[in-house]
Design an enzyme around this catalytic site. Structure first.
Site, PDB file in Angstrom:
ATOM      1  N   HIS A  42       7.789  -4.233   7.464  1.00 37.51           N
ATOM      2  CA  HIS A  42       7.781  -2.557   7.638  1.00 37.51           C
ATOM      3  C   HIS A  42       8.639  -1.756   8.639  1.00 37.51           C
ATOM      4  CE1 HIS A  42       6.141  -1.317   4.080  1.00 37.51           C
ATOM      5  NE2 HIS A  42       5.486  -1.971   4.200  1.00 37.51           N
TER       6      HIS A  42
ATOM      7  N   LEU B 218       1.061  -1.155   0.228  1.00 37.71           N
ATOM      8  CA  LEU B 218       0.564   0.165  -0.001  1.00 37.71           C
ATOM      9  C   LEU B 218       1.063   0.499  -0.231  1.00 37.71           C
ATOM     10  CD1 LEU B 218      -2.675  -0.807   2.006  1.00 37.71           C
ATOM     11  CD2 LEU B 218      -2.295  -0.816   0.243  1.00 37.71           C
TER      12      LEU B 218
END
Length: 168
Positions: A138, A93
């Site tokens: 992440h 995303l």
């Protein structure tokens, strides 16, 4: 609940290492709800708090077709990986419309807590294992494109910067 802003690569905040969560409180549970709503709205199958500029070790994942299996991982850590690896086409995303093949361990065991602080261990394989590894990256300040060659990273960065300029 709220849809949060997702940071886009190459935003330097995506390289911030997330800190452990110590308080399993209403604020954390609200963050989890907001992250889930953001992930579903995007639409995506995983989201790390780092991607919404909250640098805490929180991940939400739902790989089900009907979005009925939300999984929450607070302070996740991979405790074991398989020797076998799998190549999977990944997207993100934070790196919209870019898909590249990344090689990762085929199976992982992850230890984490839920949003209430209850500890659990989960053995995963296939898409769930890949997704967990991607999202933990992440939390460690790493974006999936960093698994690619420098040339591919440079091309992706240039493409996204150009797209942002055209959109502005």
């Amino acid at each position: 609940m709220a849809v949060l802003n997702i940071l886009k690569y190459p935003d330097p905040r995506l390289h911030t290492v997330a800190r452990r969560v110590d308080a399993f409180d209403d604020r954390l549970r609200q963050l989890v709800q907001d992250m889930a709503e953001t992930m579903y709205a995007a639409p995506g199958i995983g989201l790390a708090a780092t991607q919404v500029d909250v640098h805490e070790r929180v991940i939400v994942i739902d790989i089900s077709e009907d979005r009925s299996d939300l999984r929450v991982f607070v302070n996740p850590e991979i405790v074991s990986t398989s020797d076998d690896h799998v190549r999977f086409e990944e997207g993100c995303l934070s790196v919209p419309e870019i898909y590249e093949t990344v090689e990762r361990p085929e199976r992982v065991t992850v230890r984490a807590c839920d949003a209430h602080g209850k500890s659990f261990t989960l053995d995963c394989e296939g898409l769930l294992a890949v997704c967990i590894q991607h999202e933990i990256d992440h939390l460690n300040g790493k974006v999936f494109v960093q698994h690619l060659s420098r040339l591919k990273q440079s091309r992706i960065r240039s493409k996204l910067v150009k797209r942002d300029r055209q959109a502005a």
